[in-house]
Scaffold this active site. Structure first.
Site, mmCIF file in Angstrom:
data_model
loop_
_atom_site.group_PDB
_atom_site.id
_atom_site.type_symbol
_atom_site.label_atom_id
_atom_site.label_comp_id
_atom_site.label_asym_id
_atom_site.label_seq_id
_atom_site.Cartn_x
_atom_site.Cartn_y
_atom_site.Cartn_z
ATOM 1 N N ASP A 190 6.113 9.191 7.811
ATOM 2 C CA ASP A 190 6.204 10.188 6.450
ATOM 3 C C ASP A 190 5.019 10.914 6.330
ATOM 4 O O ASP A 190 4.493 11.313 5.192
ATOM 5 C CB ASP A 190 6.333 9.006 5.479
ATOM 6 C CG ASP A 190 6.780 9.674 4.125
ATOM 7 O OD1 ASP A 190 7.718 10.670 4.264
ATOM 8 O OD2 ASP A 190 6.644 9.200 2.971
ATOM 9 N N LYS A 203 -1.295 0.764 -7.245
ATOM 10 C CA LYS A 203 0.091 0.992 -7.380
ATOM 11 C C LYS A 203 0.879 -0.398 -7.746
ATOM 12 O O LYS A 203 0.543 -1.002 -7.326
ATOM 13 C CB LYS A 203 0.332 1.280 -5.649
ATOM 14 C CG LYS A 203 1.965 1.830 -5.539
ATOM 15 C CD LYS A 203 2.199 1.945 -4.260
ATOM 16 C CE LYS A 203 1.869 2.989 -3.593
ATOM 17 N NZ LYS A 203 2.604 3.230 -2.234
ATOM 18 N N GLY A 233 9.394 6.547 -6.238
ATOM 19 C CA GLY A 233 10.658 5.737 -6.304
ATOM 20 C C GLY A 233 10.085 4.340 -6.545
ATOM 21 O O GLY A 233 10.591 3.326 -6.915
#
Length: 393
Positions: free
Chosen positions: A211, A111, A87
């Site tokens: 997470d 990233k 996302g």
């Protein structure tokens, strides 16, 4: 990853065209924590510093890249070099020059934030903040970042050490890869637990990872586990608080199936929340099954419900063990892991073990499993070395 990040960033972007360090000091969540500490009357000892305060001491350790440097490092963000997508945007394999121009080129993972992703921007800030502070062999290393507001829009990128053997998720569920042997699974979980124990207890401020899942456990060339993706991390409670509160109005932040029930129901976060997620992944490595798999029969789709039919001390327990292991595992250690998973999955968060206790149990399980597995691990690691040399698809 479909999630929302309740990190209210109130910083303003600098003028277009400027390359700037991440402005972290004014983020409201962290500022509130600092304010709370300052106003506590019972504190005779110095208050622990917040992550932004610790970051300001270490930000000079991160390399600041230009957008052009990272564009060239990835051959113009060539899709053949793409390692993954989420996302937040995409991750690419790249090659950068050494910081001072001396030495061999360095292979990295880059990233690149989707400029239209509000979620990704907030996670980018959090990753710089937390990874700029932490330092542990079982946490992925952030090498630097790029932050440019220019005529072509906002560019936010992160540069990490490259992890050639992908993720734990890949090796558990991708049938195109060699089966991960029992001892390697235990070593990966031990490394993950040591990384989490460091976050929970090894810093001046407590960090809740929030997470933990198999796709966020990356593997280096020796299959050493390193936790990645700190976009959802939060500072833990201070003083006499037992948790930190997050808003649940926008939905649960994290990945379905891994989030602790008390967090889903109340928005209350603590290190106990990470323990729940760890218990889920323990059952994934035991069974070779995903936490949710809609391709299985209805009674077997939800992993945690299915394994309840095969208790650790029961005669049918071995039926849950990943059949791809072909019996090459220690039943004693497997039962120990299942009991550990059950304790991590205790509905009463306070009754879950600490991550330091988890580390000790995993060390004992490794000792129970040592005989007869060394040759299998050597064969697997040789296969992994060949895998690391493949060109990314």
């Amino acid at each position: 990853m479909k999630c929302f990040f309740p990190f209210k960033d109130k910083t303003k972007s600098k003028k277009q065209g400027a390359q700037s360090a991440p402005e972290l000091r004014n983020q409201s969540k962290s500022s509130d924590l600092v304010l709370d500490r300052a106003t506590k009357s019972s504190s005779s000892l110095p208050s622990p510093r917040s992550i932004p305060e610790l970051y300001k001491e270490k930000e000079h350790n991160l390399r600041v890249f230009s957008y052009q440097e990272l564009r060239e490092a990835t051959n113009g963000f060539n899709r053949l070099l793409k390692l993954g997508e989420g996302g937040f945007g995409s991750v690419y394999k790249g090659t950068i020059s050494p910081e001072h121009g001396q030495g061999s080129p360095i292979v990295v993972a880059i990233k690149r934030l989707n400029p239209r992703s509000l979620q990704g921007h907030k996670e980018w800030l959090a990753e710089v903040q937390f990874l700029g502070v932490v330092n542990h062999p079982n946490l992925v290393k952030l090498l630097g970042y790029c932050s440019v507001d220019g005529e072509r829009g906002i560019q936010r990128l992160l540069v990490y050490e490259y992890m050639p053997n992908r993720s734990l998720e890949d090796h558990l569920f991708n049938r195109a890869l060699p089966t991960m042997p029992w001892m390697t699974r235990l070593q990966v979980m031990l490394g993950s637990a040591e990384g989490l124990a460091y976050l929970h207890q090894g810093l001046e401020v407590q960090v809740i990872y929030r997470d933990f899942k198999s796709s966020n456990v990356l593997l280096d060339e020796q299959f050493r586990a390193k936790l990645s993706d700190f976009g959802l991390a939060r500072e833990g409670p201070t003083g006499d608080r037992t948790h930190v509160s997050t808003s649940v109005s926008g939905g649960v932040v994290g990945t379905y199936g891994y989030a602790a029930p008390e967090y889903i129901e109340t928005g209350h976060l603590s290190t106990h929340s990470d323990l729940w997620s760890f218990g889920v992944v323990l059952y994934e490595i035991l069974t070779g099954r995903r936490v949710l798999d809609k391709n299985r029969p209805p009674a077997e789709q939800k992993l945690l419900y299915w394994v309840k039919q095969f208790p650790a001390d029961g005669k049918r327990f071995s039926m849950i063990i990943d059949p791809l292991l072909r019996g090459q595992y220690s039943l004693t250690a497997a039962r120990k892991l299942a009991k550990l998973a059950d304790s991590c999955l205790n509905k009463n968060a306070k009754d879950r073990p600490t991550m330091s206790e988890v580390v000790e149990v995993l060390k004992q399980a490794l000792q129970d499993s040592e005989a007869g597995t060394s040759s299998e691990n050597r064969s697997f690691e040789a296969s992994g070395s060949k895998l690391a040399k493949r060109k990314p698809k």
